[in-house]
Write a protein that holds these residues in place. Structure first.
Motif, PDB file in Angstrom:
ATOM      1  N   THR A 159       0.881  -1.234   0.066  1.00 43.67           N
ATOM      2  CA  THR A 159      -0.166  -0.113   0.243  1.00 43.67           C
ATOM      3  C   THR A 159       0.787   1.314  -0.022  1.00 43.67           C
ATOM      4  O   THR A 159       0.348   2.343  -0.305  1.00 43.67           O
ATOM      5  N   SER A 160       2.248   1.122   0.360  1.00 40.96           N
ATOM      6  CA  SER A 160       3.004   2.445   0.467  1.00 40.96           C
ATOM      7  C   SER A 160       3.747   2.412  -0.720  1.00 40.96           C
ATOM      8  O   SER A 160       4.292   3.475  -1.204  1.00 40.96           O
ATOM      9  N   GLY A 161       3.986   1.440  -1.688  1.00 43.79           N
ATOM     10  CA  GLY A 161       4.901   1.685  -2.670  1.00 43.79           C
ATOM     11  C   GLY A 161       5.128   0.254  -3.376  1.00 43.79           C
ATOM     12  O   GLY A 161       4.795  -0.811  -3.026  1.00 43.79           O
ATOM     13  N   THR A 162       5.628   0.213  -4.488  1.00 42.62           N
ATOM     14  CA  THR A 162       6.057  -1.042  -5.332  1.00 42.62           C
ATOM     15  C   THR A 162       7.620  -1.163  -5.564  1.00 42.62           C
ATOM     16  O   THR A 162       8.182  -0.268  -5.716  1.00 42.62           O
ATOM     17  N   VAL A 163       7.797  -2.701  -5.185  1.00 44.51           N
ATOM     18  CA  VAL A 163       9.361  -2.821  -5.480  1.00 44.51           C
ATOM     19  C   VAL A 163       9.430  -3.889  -6.388  1.00 44.51           C
ATOM     20  O   VAL A 163       8.901  -4.854  -6.641  1.00 44.51           O
ATOM     21  N   THR A 164      10.411  -3.199  -7.252  1.00 46.56           N
ATOM     22  CA  THR A 164      10.644  -4.081  -8.623  1.00 46.56           C
ATOM     23  C   THR A 164      12.092  -4.664  -8.774  1.00 46.56           C
ATOM     24  O   THR A 164      13.216  -3.698  -8.376  1.00 46.56           O
ATOM     25  N   VAL A 181      12.624  -0.434   2.519  1.00 47.90           N
ATOM     26  CA  VAL A 181      13.282  -1.625   1.614  1.00 47.90           C
ATOM     27  C   VAL A 181      14.604  -1.353   1.754  1.00 47.90           C
ATOM     28  O   VAL A 181      15.312  -0.299   1.600  1.00 47.90           O
ATOM     29  N   ILE A 182      15.198  -2.494   1.991  1.00 48.91           N
ATOM     30  CA  ILE A 182      16.721  -2.632   2.267  1.00 48.91           C
ATOM     31  C   ILE A 182      17.354  -3.787   0.980  1.00 48.91           C
ATOM     32  O   ILE A 182      16.801  -4.747   0.862  1.00 48.91           O
ATOM     33  N   CYS A 183      18.273  -3.177   0.137  1.00 50.91           N
ATOM     34  CA  CYS A 183      18.770  -4.098  -0.946  1.00 50.91           C
ATOM     35  C   CYS A 183      20.081  -4.818  -0.243  1.00 50.91           C
ATOM     36  O   CYS A 183      20.790  -4.068   0.271  1.00 50.91           O
ATOM     37  N   TYR A 184      19.975  -6.074  -0.455  1.00 49.78           N
ATOM     38  CA  TYR A 184      21.145  -6.765   0.199  1.00 49.78           C
ATOM     39  C   TYR A 184      22.329  -7.452  -1.203  1.00 49.78           C
ATOM     40  O   TYR A 184      23.244  -7.836  -0.785  1.00 49.78           O
ATOM     41  N   GLU A 185      21.366  -7.702  -2.166  1.00 48.50           N
ATOM     42  CA  GLU A 185      22.016  -8.167  -3.224  1.00 48.50           C
ATOM     43  C   GLU A 185      21.385  -7.876  -4.624  1.00 48.50           C
ATOM     44  O   GLU A 185      20.054  -7.743  -4.722  1.00 48.50           O
ATOM     45  N   GLY A 186      22.125  -7.405  -5.838  1.00 50.02           N
ATOM     46  CA  GLY A 186      21.491  -6.941  -6.891  1.00 50.02           C
ATOM     47  C   GLY A 186      20.817  -5.584  -6.902  1.00 50.02           C
ATOM     48  O   GLY A 186      21.760  -4.694  -6.512  1.00 50.02           O
ATOM     49  N   LEU A 187      19.952  -5.269  -7.748  1.00 52.54           N
ATOM     50  CA  LEU A 187      19.437  -3.843  -7.981  1.00 52.54           C
ATOM     51  C   LEU A 187      17.965  -3.986  -7.533  1.00 52.54           C
ATOM     52  O   LEU A 187      17.240  -4.783  -8.255  1.00 52.54           O
ATOM     53  N   VAL A 188      17.706  -2.823  -6.880  1.00 46.94           N
ATOM     54  CA  VAL A 188      16.095  -2.870  -6.559  1.00 46.94           C
ATOM     55  C   VAL A 188      15.568  -1.435  -7.043  1.00 46.94           C
ATOM     56  O   VAL A 188      16.040  -0.532  -6.670  1.00 46.94           O
ATOM     57  N   GLY A 189      14.330  -1.514  -7.548  1.00 47.31           N
ATOM     58  CA  GLY A 189      13.809  -0.148  -7.918  1.00 47.31           C
ATOM     59  C   GLY A 189      12.590  -0.123  -7.043  1.00 47.31           C
ATOM     60  O   GLY A 189      11.785  -0.895  -7.004  1.00 47.31           O
ATOM     61  N   VAL A 190      12.647   0.977  -6.039  1.00 45.95           N
ATOM     62  CA  VAL A 190      11.402   1.332  -5.302  1.00 45.95           C
ATOM     63  C   VAL A 190      10.624   2.491  -5.818  1.00 45.95           C
ATOM     64  O   VAL A 190      11.205   3.651  -6.141  1.00 45.95           O
ATOM     65  N   THR A 191       9.318   2.097  -6.148  1.00 49.91           N
ATOM     66  CA  THR A 191       8.359   3.305  -6.667  1.00 49.91           C
ATOM     67  C   THR A 191       7.390   3.626  -5.635  1.00 49.91           C
ATOM     68  O   THR A 191       6.845   3.087  -5.050  1.00 49.91           O
ATOM     69  N   HIS A 192       7.611   4.933  -5.299  1.00 47.33           N
ATOM     70  CA  HIS A 192       6.567   5.568  -4.180  1.00 47.33           C
ATOM     71  C   HIS A 192       6.201   6.776  -5.074  1.00 47.33           C
ATOM     72  O   HIS A 192       6.833   7.890  -5.267  1.00 47.33           O
ATOM     73  N   ASN A 193       5.011   7.156  -4.934  1.00 47.01           N
ATOM     74  CA  ASN A 193       4.363   8.299  -5.370  1.00 47.01           C
ATOM     75  C   ASN A 193       4.753   8.765  -6.782  1.00 47.01           C
ATOM     76  O   ASN A 193       5.115   9.861  -7.101  1.00 47.01           O
ATOM     77  N   SER A 194       4.603   7.666  -7.509  1.00 40.93           N
ATOM     78  CA  SER A 194       5.257   7.635  -8.985  1.00 40.93           C
ATOM     79  C   SER A 194       6.626   7.949  -9.257  1.00 40.93           C
ATOM     80  O   SER A 194       6.966   8.283 -10.435  1.00 40.93           O
ATOM     81  N   GLN A 195       7.348   7.989  -8.282  1.00 39.33           N
ATOM     82  CA  GLN A 195       8.965   8.230  -8.468  1.00 39.33           C
ATOM     83  C   GLN A 195       9.544   6.940  -8.031  1.00 39.33           C
ATOM     84  O   GLN A 195       9.499   6.531  -7.068  1.00 39.33           O
TER      85      GLN A 195
END
Length: 299
Positions: A159-164, A181-195
């Motif tokens: 409900t707060s955002g999307t993690v891709t 959101v905490i990234c431990y390996e690889g690459l994570v994209g966090v989308t919150h309020n369309s950003q």
């Protein structure tokens, strides 16, 4: 005695017991009785048995000559069964698989692509097995650590955002007014309020009460809660209390304690008394226990 003779004697009330049993065994016995009942409503001046018999037999033949519609009922039953089967198939193939954890409970879920999700206490994970090859999407409420197998885009919706992500390890925590959101390996994209914000290993994205909070680099290889410990760095004390309640299934009451003050420290999930000292001593507060209620008090 043939059929017509039986009917004639029945109309004249002249059947003996044996003949009456033979009459009842006729295929159209029910129709004969029904037609006779109908005829009784009409009274003619001159009643002729022979004439009435011919009329009765003519009516029966006319009814039997009409196209039978009995096949409609079985057909409708088959159609109904097929409709139920279709609805059941559609329901079961579109229904999400949902996994939940209760207070003081953790569990690990293996997804259809061998990705794994570790759920922290009081959390919910939902996904659709049937659509998994098309889109790897999950719904999350609470906190979970993901180990995602390489493949197509993987989305964690909250409900707060999307993690891709595209094959990585990361932790997502979505609670009341708390999204991290905490990234431990690889690459994570966090989308919150369309950003969208891109996270590399060690990077964090944290929002508390609607405000983005900057955090230090994460040096752990996995979140602390996987090792039955909750760790906090400059986090409002109310968030610490809420996590404590989830891990120990207790209610905490604060007396003269500022729930907004920042807390740095940790507590174990395996020993209640040790955990209480871990959160009480740094703030110089006392604690007492009454059944499942704990009171933290500043003198």
């Amino acid at each position: 005695m043939n059929r017509e003779q039986l009917i004639s004697k029945w109309l004249n009330n002249d059947l003996n017991d044996q003949e009456f049993e033979a009459f009842k065994a006729l295929e159209d016995y029910d129709d004969l009785v029904k037609l006779n009942s109908t005829l009784q409503a009409f009274k003619a001046d001159d009643y002729d048995t022979s004439t009435e018999l011919k009329h009765l037999l003519s009516s029966i033949k006319s009814e039997k000559a009409q196209p039978k519609t009995q096949w409609l009922k079985p057909l409708m039953r088959v159609a109904a069964i097929l409709a139920i089967c279709f609805c059941a198939y559609y329901y079961t193939t579109t229904l999400d698989t949902t996994v939940t954890t209760q207070l003081a409970q953790k569990t690990t879920v293996e997804l259809p692509d061998a990705s794994t999700v570790s759920l922290n206490a009081e959390s919910l994970l939902a996904y659709n097995k049937n659509d998994w090859k098309k889109e790897r999407d999950v719904q999350l409420q609470g906190e979970a650590f993901f180990k995602v197998a390489k493949g197509s885009s993987f989305n964690v919706n909250t409900t707060s955002g999307t993690v891709t992500v595209y094959g990585t390890q990361f932790n997502v925590k979505q609670r009341d007014n708390y999204f991290e959101v905490i990234c431990y390996e690889g690459l994570v994209g966090v989308t919150h309020n369309s950003q969208e914000t891109k996270l590399k290993p060690g990077d964090s994205f944290l929002i508390i009460d609607g405000k983005i909070i900057a955090k230090e680099k994460e040096h752990r290889s996995t979140p602390s809660w996987l090792n039955n410990e909750s760790e906090f760095k400059s986090i409002p004390f109310k968030q610490v209390v809420a996590e404590f309640e989830r891990q120990y299934q207790v209610n905490i009451t604060l007396m003269n304690v500022d729930s907004t003050q920042l807390f740095t420290g940790s507590f174990t999930h395996d020993n209640l008394d040790v955990a209480l000292k871990s959160i009480a001593l740094p703030l110089q507060v006392t604690y007492s226990k009454q059944n499942n209620t704990i009171i933290l008090k500043r003198e």
